[in-house]
Design a protein around this motif. Structure first.
Motif, mmCIF file in Angstrom:
data_model
loop_
_atom_site.group_PDB
_atom_site.id
_atom_site.type_symbol
_atom_site.label_atom_id
_atom_site.label_comp_id
_atom_site.label_asym_id
_atom_site.label_seq_id
_atom_site.Cartn_x
_atom_site.Cartn_y
_atom_site.Cartn_z
ATOM 1 N N LEU A 4 36.843 -49.833 -28.668
ATOM 2 C CA LEU A 4 36.239 -51.048 -29.364
ATOM 3 C C LEU A 4 35.734 -52.123 -28.589
ATOM 4 O O LEU A 4 36.445 -52.448 -27.536
ATOM 5 N N ASP A 5 34.505 -52.578 -28.873
ATOM 6 C CA ASP A 5 33.972 -53.557 -28.010
ATOM 7 C C ASP A 5 34.469 -54.998 -28.709
ATOM 8 O O ASP A 5 35.553 -55.052 -29.442
ATOM 9 N N THR A 6 34.074 -56.231 -28.036
ATOM 10 C CA THR A 6 34.326 -57.217 -28.282
ATOM 11 C C THR A 6 34.071 -57.780 -29.826
ATOM 12 O O THR A 6 34.832 -58.755 -30.769
ATOM 13 N N LYS A 7 33.259 -57.123 -30.553
ATOM 14 C CA LYS A 7 32.783 -57.110 -31.956
ATOM 15 C C LYS A 7 33.543 -56.259 -32.650
ATOM 16 O O LYS A 7 33.207 -56.079 -33.958
ATOM 17 N N ASN A 8 34.389 -55.494 -32.367
ATOM 18 C CA ASN A 8 35.036 -54.585 -33.098
ATOM 19 C C ASN A 8 34.143 -53.281 -33.481
ATOM 20 O O ASN A 8 34.409 -52.641 -34.420
ATOM 21 N N GLN A 9 33.046 -53.061 -32.568
ATOM 22 C CA GLN A 9 32.401 -52.025 -32.847
ATOM 23 C C GLN A 9 32.812 -50.566 -32.101
ATOM 24 O O GLN A 9 33.244 -51.092 -30.823
ATOM 25 N N ILE A 10 32.589 -49.528 -32.358
ATOM 26 C CA ILE A 10 33.165 -48.529 -31.678
ATOM 27 C C ILE A 10 32.108 -48.199 -30.374
ATOM 28 O O ILE A 10 30.878 -47.860 -30.385
ATOM 29 N N ILE A 11 32.766 -48.093 -29.346
ATOM 30 C CA ILE A 11 31.965 -47.792 -27.990
ATOM 31 C C ILE A 11 32.048 -46.007 -27.867
ATOM 32 O O ILE A 11 30.991 -45.456 -27.899
ATOM 33 N N VAL A 12 33.215 -45.473 -28.114
ATOM 34 C CA VAL A 12 33.211 -44.349 -28.114
ATOM 35 C C VAL A 12 34.754 -43.875 -28.388
ATOM 36 O O VAL A 12 35.701 -44.389 -28.515
ATOM 37 N N THR A 13 34.754 -42.285 -28.881
ATOM 38 C CA THR A 13 36.165 -41.845 -29.320
ATOM 39 C C THR A 13 36.425 -40.846 -28.103
ATOM 40 O O THR A 13 35.480 -39.895 -27.919
ATOM 41 N N GLU A 14 37.566 -40.834 -27.521
ATOM 42 C CA GLU A 14 38.083 -39.950 -26.558
ATOM 43 C C GLU A 14 39.208 -39.313 -26.982
ATOM 44 O O GLU A 14 40.131 -39.736 -27.359
ATOM 45 N N ALA A 74 25.584 -43.056 -34.756
ATOM 46 C CA ALA A 74 25.746 -43.787 -36.093
ATOM 47 C C ALA A 74 27.185 -44.484 -35.844
ATOM 48 O O ALA A 74 27.425 -45.465 -36.463
ATOM 49 N N LEU A 75 28.190 -43.783 -35.207
ATOM 50 C CA LEU A 75 29.486 -44.384 -35.010
ATOM 51 C C LEU A 75 29.505 -45.586 -34.070
ATOM 52 O O LEU A 75 30.018 -46.526 -34.377
ATOM 53 N N SER A 76 28.334 -45.843 -33.062
ATOM 54 C CA SER A 76 28.240 -46.647 -32.287
ATOM 55 C C SER A 76 27.982 -48.009 -32.900
ATOM 56 O O SER A 76 28.102 -49.257 -32.338
ATOM 57 N N LYS A 77 27.532 -47.950 -34.304
ATOM 58 C CA LYS A 77 26.968 -48.878 -35.055
ATOM 59 C C LYS A 77 27.875 -49.657 -36.198
ATOM 60 O O LYS A 77 27.584 -50.660 -36.662
ATOM 61 N N VAL A 78 29.075 -48.850 -36.256
ATOM 62 C CA VAL A 78 29.872 -49.290 -37.150
ATOM 63 C C VAL A 78 30.865 -50.142 -36.614
ATOM 64 O O VAL A 78 31.534 -50.214 -35.449
ATOM 65 N N ARG A 79 31.180 -51.218 -37.526
ATOM 66 C CA ARG A 79 32.076 -52.515 -37.325
ATOM 67 C C ARG A 79 33.208 -52.111 -38.065
ATOM 68 O O ARG A 79 33.249 -51.918 -39.119
ATOM 69 N N ILE A 80 34.650 -51.995 -37.158
ATOM 70 C CA ILE A 80 35.766 -51.705 -37.884
ATOM 71 C C ILE A 80 36.461 -53.150 -38.638
ATOM 72 O O ILE A 80 36.591 -53.878 -37.673
ATOM 73 N N ASN A 81 36.326 -52.854 -39.976
ATOM 74 C CA ASN A 81 37.020 -54.061 -40.479
ATOM 75 C C ASN A 81 38.587 -53.926 -41.247
ATOM 76 O O ASN A 81 39.392 -54.452 -41.417
ATOM 77 N N ASP A 82 38.711 -52.517 -41.355
ATOM 78 C CA ASP A 82 39.914 -52.304 -42.119
ATOM 79 C C ASP A 82 40.318 -50.667 -41.764
ATOM 80 O O ASP A 82 39.229 -50.030 -41.559
ATOM 81 N N PRO A 83 41.465 -50.604 -42.098
ATOM 82 C CA PRO A 83 41.853 -49.005 -41.728
ATOM 83 C C PRO A 83 41.007 -47.894 -42.518
ATOM 84 O O PRO A 83 40.697 -46.734 -41.899
ATOM 85 N N SER A 84 40.744 -48.196 -43.832
ATOM 86 C CA SER A 84 40.098 -47.132 -44.646
ATOM 87 C C SER A 84 38.678 -46.778 -43.863
ATOM 88 O O SER A 84 38.107 -45.665 -43.934
ATOM 89 N N THR A 85 38.034 -47.804 -43.119
ATOM 90 C CA THR A 85 36.699 -47.675 -42.491
ATOM 91 C C THR A 85 37.113 -46.310 -41.663
ATOM 92 O O THR A 85 36.223 -45.161 -41.391
ATOM 93 N N ILE A 86 38.033 -46.459 -40.752
ATOM 94 C CA ILE A 86 38.183 -45.512 -39.656
ATOM 95 C C ILE A 86 38.594 -44.072 -40.385
ATOM 96 O O ILE A 86 38.153 -42.870 -39.826
ATOM 97 N N ALA A 87 39.647 -44.128 -41.323
ATOM 98 C CA ALA A 87 39.961 -42.746 -41.839
ATOM 99 C C ALA A 87 38.775 -42.136 -42.717
ATOM 100 O O ALA A 87 38.598 -40.906 -42.553
ATOM 101 N N ASN A 88 37.750 -43.025 -43.275
ATOM 102 C CA ASN A 88 36.663 -42.238 -43.899
ATOM 103 C C ASN A 88 35.827 -41.582 -42.693
ATOM 104 O O ASN A 88 35.209 -40.588 -42.964
ATOM 105 N N LEU A 89 35.593 -42.322 -41.756
ATOM 106 C CA LEU A 89 34.866 -41.699 -40.680
ATOM 107 C C LEU A 89 35.238 -40.426 -39.857
ATOM 108 O O LEU A 89 34.671 -39.509 -39.572
ATOM 109 N N TYR A 90 36.784 -40.383 -39.883
ATOM 110 C CA TYR A 90 37.201 -39.180 -39.173
ATOM 111 C C TYR A 90 38.028 -38.081 -40.138
ATOM 112 O O TYR A 90 38.314 -37.174 -39.599
ATOM 113 N N MET A 91 38.167 -38.458 -41.408
ATOM 114 C CA MET A 91 38.953 -37.474 -42.039
ATOM 115 C C MET A 91 38.326 -36.349 -42.290
ATOM 116 O O MET A 91 38.979 -35.478 -41.854
#
Length: 235
Positions: free
Chosen positions: A141-151, A108-125
């Protein structure tokens, strides 16, 4: 009517024809050919003097009438209430369920496009707010600001010797990422950046500019609140 899966007392899986044994069916036809009971029986592995592994799997799946669905939110205690399911078998089942949850989460994360900080905060909170130590991660992130992976880069008190640019950008280059977001938690619950947080961010930004993998933001997770360096104009 095929009664191959209707067992009498003390009837064991080993007495089934080879082609009907769950593990052998999986070897020959793949996991998609197995029923829910057969898949769960492979996880359970063994029965007891009264029940085969498939019998126990059937009991687990019918324990509340919802089949596989109820396993998503079951607990060790609930599983152990089922006759024949002890602590070891319950742990095996829970481990398999958790693997499935994590696969689904990361997909599901790999399909998320990051548009603002709240998106990230909600995903990882929910994952990071209860950590008792500081966990420093990078979100690639890739060129479309979609999550590739979290390391995960480090665990422990955040300092420059633990979070080194070579470790951060080795992972980013390996994944062919276009940009990244830094994220870590404050176990105190207060996400206010420390001087060390700011220094590490500046070092990684400088390194990213040289390498060509931009650091877009650094998010600090507190107790149900966060701070974004970008929103605070610290980046």
């Amino acid at each position: 009517m095929d009664n191959s899966l209707d067992f009498e007392k003390n009837y064991t899986i080993k007495e089934l024809p080879m082609t009907e044994r769950p593990r052998e069916k999986l070897y020959s036809h793949g996991p998609g050919a197995l029923s829910n009971e057969e898949l769960l029986a492979i996880i359970i592995r063994t029965g007891n003097k009264n029940d085969t592994a498939i019998d126990l799997a059937r009991k687990v799946l019918s324990s509340d009438g919802r089949g596989l669905v109820h396993l998503r939110d079951t607990s060790l205690q609930n599983l152990m209430r089922i006759k024949g399911v002890g602590e070891c078998k319950a742990a095996q089942i829970l481990a398999a369920i958790e693997i499935g949850k994590r696969i689904n989460y990361h997909h599901a994360l790999s399909k998320v496009r990051i548009n603002d900080p709240s998106t990230i905060a909600n995903l990882y909170m929910d994952e990071m707010r209860y950590f008792q130590k500081e966990h420093f991660k990078i979100i690639l992130l890739d060129t479309k600001n979609q999550i590739i992976v979290t390391e995960e880069i480090s665990i422990g008190t955040l300092n420059a010797s633990i979070v080194h640019p070579r470790d951060v950008f080795r992972a980013a280059i390996k994944r062919n990422s276009n940009s990244m977001i830094l994220i870590h938690n404050h176990p105190s619950g207060d996400p206010t950046p420390s001087n060390e947080d700011i220094n590490i961010t500046n070092r990684l930004m400088d390194a990213g500019n040289l390498i060509g993998i931009k650091v877009l933001d650094h998010i600090i997770i507190g107790d149900n609140k966060y701070i974004s360096f970008k929103e605070k104009n610290l980046i």
